[in-house]
Design an enzyme around this catalytic site. Structure first.
Site, PDB file in Angstrom:
ATOM      1  N   ILE A  16      61.033  67.958  60.657  1.00 62.72           N
ATOM      2  CA  ILE A  16      61.815  69.192  60.811  1.00 62.72           C
ATOM      3  C   ILE A  16      61.064  70.434  60.347  1.00 62.72           C
ATOM      4  O   ILE A  16      61.572  71.551  60.474  1.00 62.72           O
ATOM      5  CB  ILE A  16      63.163  69.100  60.056  1.00 62.72           C
ATOM      6  N   GLY A  19      56.212  72.422  54.905  1.00 57.47           N
ATOM      7  CA  GLY A  19      56.282  73.249  53.710  1.00 57.47           C
ATOM      8  C   GLY A  19      54.901  73.655  53.256  1.00 57.47           C
ATOM      9  O   GLY A  19      53.894  73.305  53.873  1.00 57.47           O
ATOM     10  N   GLY A  20      54.862  74.400  52.164  1.00 55.18           N
ATOM     11  CA  GLY A  20      53.591  74.883  51.656  1.00 55.18           C
ATOM     12  C   GLY A  20      52.679  73.764  51.175  1.00 55.18           C
ATOM     13  O   GLY A  20      51.483  73.952  51.036  1.00 55.18           O
ATOM     14  N   MET A  21      53.249  72.572  50.931  1.00 53.43           N
ATOM     15  CA  MET A  21      52.451  71.474  50.397  1.00 53.43           C
ATOM     16  C   MET A  21      52.472  70.241  51.296  1.00 53.43           C
ATOM     17  O   MET A  21      51.937  69.202  50.928  1.00 53.43           O
ATOM     18  CB  MET A  21      52.973  71.100  48.999  1.00 53.43           C
ATOM     19  N   GLY A  22      53.094  70.293  52.478  1.00 58.46           N
ATOM     20  CA  GLY A  22      53.100  69.132  53.349  1.00 58.46           C
ATOM     21  C   GLY A  22      54.236  69.165  54.343  1.00 58.46           C
ATOM     22  O   GLY A  22      55.015  70.117  54.395  1.00 58.46           O
ATOM     23  N   VAL A  24      57.764  68.084  56.333  1.00 63.14           N
ATOM     24  CA  VAL A  24      59.130  67.853  55.886  1.00 63.14           C
ATOM     25  C   VAL A  24      59.836  67.008  56.946  1.00 63.14           C
ATOM     26  O   VAL A  24      59.754  67.308  58.148  1.00 63.14           O
ATOM     27  CB  VAL A  24      59.890  69.180  55.687  1.00 63.14           C
ATOM     28  N   LYS A  39      60.084  65.963  51.661  1.00 68.21           N
ATOM     29  CA  LYS A  39      58.821  66.672  51.882  1.00 68.21           C
ATOM     30  C   LYS A  39      57.657  65.865  51.319  1.00 68.21           C
ATOM     31  O   LYS A  39      57.671  65.463  50.148  1.00 68.21           O
ATOM     32  CB  LYS A  39      58.858  68.053  51.232  1.00 68.21           C
ATOM     33  N   ASP A 133      56.295  82.604  46.121  1.00 65.78           N
ATOM     34  CA  ASP A 133      56.038  82.622  47.566  1.00 65.78           C
ATOM     35  C   ASP A 133      57.302  83.015  48.326  1.00 65.78           C
ATOM     36  O   ASP A 133      57.695  82.365  49.290  1.00 65.78           O
ATOM     37  CB  ASP A 133      55.535  81.257  48.050  1.00 65.78           C
TER      38      ASP A 133
END
Length: 487
Positions: A16, A19-22, A24, A39, A133
Site C-alpha cells: 500500500i 515509508g521513509g525506511m521501507g 508498507v 512496514k 519529516d
C-alpha cells in the site's frame, strides 16, 4: 516480498505504500482479526545504529502518543532478516496525493487539516519527540477530512542518540527549516516550520522553495533566502508567516500553531451572507479586513436611498399619492444591509446616505439581523461627525470585555456588534476550549481602537500569548466590537 505472513501472525494482502525506511503492506492480524499496516524496516546507507534500534525508537515515539491525529503503532517484530513495525491502518490518501488529485486547497480547508496535524504534533512535542519529516506525504487525509500524522520513522526524543553518525541526510529537504539547512540540530521549532511549509504547499500547490536537482543547492537556498510570500493563503497568511519565521526562537510553538489554526477553522465556519450580486461580485471571507464594504458599495447604498426618496417627493407633488409611494420606498430600503456591516472601512465610518427631509420613515428591522440604532437625520455635506461620539474609555472597555471571559460568554457576546458575524454557539464553543484569560496590557490606539495583550490558558494546559486589536463602534451605552485582528 515472497512471504504471505509476517511473524506467523500478519497475513499480507498487498503493498500500500513506501515509508521513509521501507515498504508498507496491508495485512490482516489473525490474532485480533483486524487490518493493519506493516512496514518493513531496512538499512540506510552509512547507518551505524541497528535496524532493531531504529524500529524500537519509532515504536516508542509513536505508540506512546495514543492521539487521534497520530497513526498508532501496535508492535515491533522481527521475522528472518527483516524488522517490521505494525501500525494502525487508515483508509486514506496522503495530503500529497490530495494535492495531486485536486490541486491547491482553499485556505479554510487547509486550516482545518492543518489544525488537526498541529494537534497531533503538539502532543508529540509535549513528550519531547521531534518528527523531523513533516511534509504532505506524511499527512494522511480520510474521505471526511480527518487527519493523522504518520511515519515517525526518523523521529527521535530529545536525549536519544543521533540516528546517523556519518552525516546521512534524513528527511525531505524541501520542507527543512533554515536552521537544519545550516547544519544545526533539529529541534521542535523545525517541525513548526515544516508544517507551515506544508500549509504553504497546500494553498499554493507547490513547496515554498522551487525544486532543484541538487539537494545541496536547495539547502543553500533555504539557509540563506526567505521563502516567497504566499499569494493564495487568505486567512492563513499570518499563520504561515509566523510558523515560517526564520528565527526558531521567535517562531510559534506547535501548541500556538494548533490554537491559532483551530481559531481560523472556527471563524471560517461562519457563513457570512453576501449583499445582492449587483453590489458585490466576489465572495466575502469571514473575519478579514476585506469584509468591510468598499466605497462603490457606499455609492450603491446612496442610490438605494436617494432615488426612492426623490420619486416619493416628486410623485407626491404631482398626484397626491405620496403615502403609497413612500411605502414602496421603504421596501427598497429594507433591502439595504443592516447598519454596522456596510459602512466604509473601519475607523473612517461615513453616513449611509443623505437622508430625505422629515418625510422619510425608518424601515422595519429585519427579522433575522438586528439593525443598529439609526443615525439622526442629516443633509448632504454632513460627515461622520454626526455619528455617535465615543462615550467611554476604550481601555476600560477592553479590560471589561476580557474580564468576562471565559466564564460569562453570554455577557461578552452581548458586547459584539450584529455585524461581527459569529453565532453564539460558535463563540461559546471556542471559549469552552479556554480555561483562563490573563490581560497583560491594554493600550488605546485611537478613540475607537484598542490593543489588548493576552495570555490564554487552554483546556489542555497550554498557553498562548497574543495582542488582539479590537475595532469598536460607539453606542449610546458605550461600545460594541465590530471586528478584531491579531497584531
Amino acid at each position: 516480498m515472497t512471504a504471505t505472513t509476517i511473524a506467523g501472525r500478519y497475513t499480507v494482502e498487498r503493498v500500500i505504500g513506501h515509508g521513509g525506511m521501507g515498504s508498507v503492506y496491508l495485512c490482516r492480524d489473525e490474532v485480533l482479526g483486524r487490518r493493519v499496516a506493516v512496514k518493513q524496516v531496512g538499512h540506510l546507507p552509512g547507518e551505524s545504529t541497528s535496524d532493531v534500534d531504529r524500529a524500537l525508537r519509532e515504536a516508542r515515539s509513536s505508540a506512546a502518543l495514543n492521539h487521534p491525529h497520530v497513526v498508532s503503532v501496535y508492535d515491533a517484530v522481527e521475522d528472518g532478516d527483516h524488522n517490521w513495525l505494525v501500525m494502525e491502518y487508515v483508509e486514506s490518501r496522503t495530503l500529497a496525493e490530495v494535492l495531486a488529485d485536486e490541486g491547491p486547497l482553499s485556505p479554510e480547508r487547509a486550516a482545518r487539516l492543518g489544525a488537526q496535524a498541529a494537534d497531533g504534533l503538539a502532543a508529540a512535542h509535549s513528550r519531547g519527540t521531534v518528527h523531523r519529516d513533516v511534509k504532505p506525504g506524511n499527512i494522511l487525509v480520510t474521505a471526511d477530512d480527518h487527519v493523522k500524522i504518520m511515519d515517525f520513522g526518523i523521529s527521535r526524543t530529545h536525549g536519544d542518540a543521533q540516528l546517523t553518525s556519518t552525516g546521512l541526510l534524513t528527511g525531505t529537504p524541501a520542507y527543512f527549516a533554515p536552521e537544519i539547512a545550516r547544519g544545526e540540530e533539529p529541534g521542535l521549532a523545525a517541525d513548526v516550520w515544516a508544517l507551515g511549509a506544508t500549509l504553504y504547499a497546500a494553498v499554493e500547490g507547490h513547496p515554498p522553495y522551487p525544486e532543484q536537482g541538487n539537494a545541496l543547492a536547495l539547502l543553500t537556498t533555504i539557509a540563506t533566502r526567505s521563502a516567497p510570500l504566499p499569494r493564495r493563503a487568505g486567512v492563513l497568511t499570518e499563520a504561515i508567516n509566523r510558523m515560517m519565521d526564520r528565527d526558531p526562537v521567535a517562531r510559534w510553538s506547535m501548541a500556538d500553531a494548533a490554537h491559532v489554526l483551530r481559531r481560523i477553522q472556527d471563524q471560517a465556519a461562519v457563513e457570512v451572507v453576501a449583499p445582492p450580486p449587483a453590489a458585490r461580485t466576489t465572495a466575502i471571507t469571514p473575519k478579514t479586513p476585506a469584509t468591510s464594504v468598499t466605497p462603490a458599495t457606499g455609492d450603491d447604498r446612496r442610490r438605494g436611498w436617494l432615488l426612492p426618496v426623490a420619486a416619493v417627493l416628486l410623485l407626491a407633488l404631482l398626484v397626491g399619492a405620496g403615502a403609497l409611494l413612500l411605502q414602496g420606498g421603504d421596501d427598497t430600503r429594507d433591502r439595504v444591509p443592516a447598519a454596522g456591516r456596510t459602512d466604509t472601512p473601519r475607523k473612517t465610518r461615513t453616513p449611509a446616505a443623505a437622508q430625505a427631509p422629515e418625510t422619510s420613515s425608518e424601515p422595519a428591522p429585519s427579522a433575522s439581523v438586528p439593525v443598529a440604532p439609526s443615525p439622526p437625520a442629516e443633509t448632504e455635506g454632513e460627515s461622520e461627525a454626526d455619528s455617535p461620539a465615543p462615550t467611554g474609555d476604550v481601555e476600560a472597555f477592553g479590560e471589561e470585555y476580557y474580564g468576562l471571559l471565559p466564564g460569562d460568554t453570554e455577557a461578552a457576546y452581548a458586547l459584539l456588534s450584529p455585524s461581527y458575524g459569529s453565532s453564539y454557539a460558535q463563540y461559546d464553543g471556542f471559549w469552552r476550549t479556554i480555561e483562563a484569560v490573563d490581560v497583560r496590557d491594554v493600550t488605546a490606539v485611537d478613540d475607537t481602537t484598542v490593543d489588548v495583550s493576552l495570555t490564554y490558558t487552554t483546556s489542555d494546559g497550554g498557553t498562548d500569548d497574543e495582542t488582539r486589536r479590537l475595532y469598536l463602534e460607539p453606542t449610546d451605552d458605550g461600545y460594541v466590537i465590530v471586528d478584531d485582528t491579531v497584531v
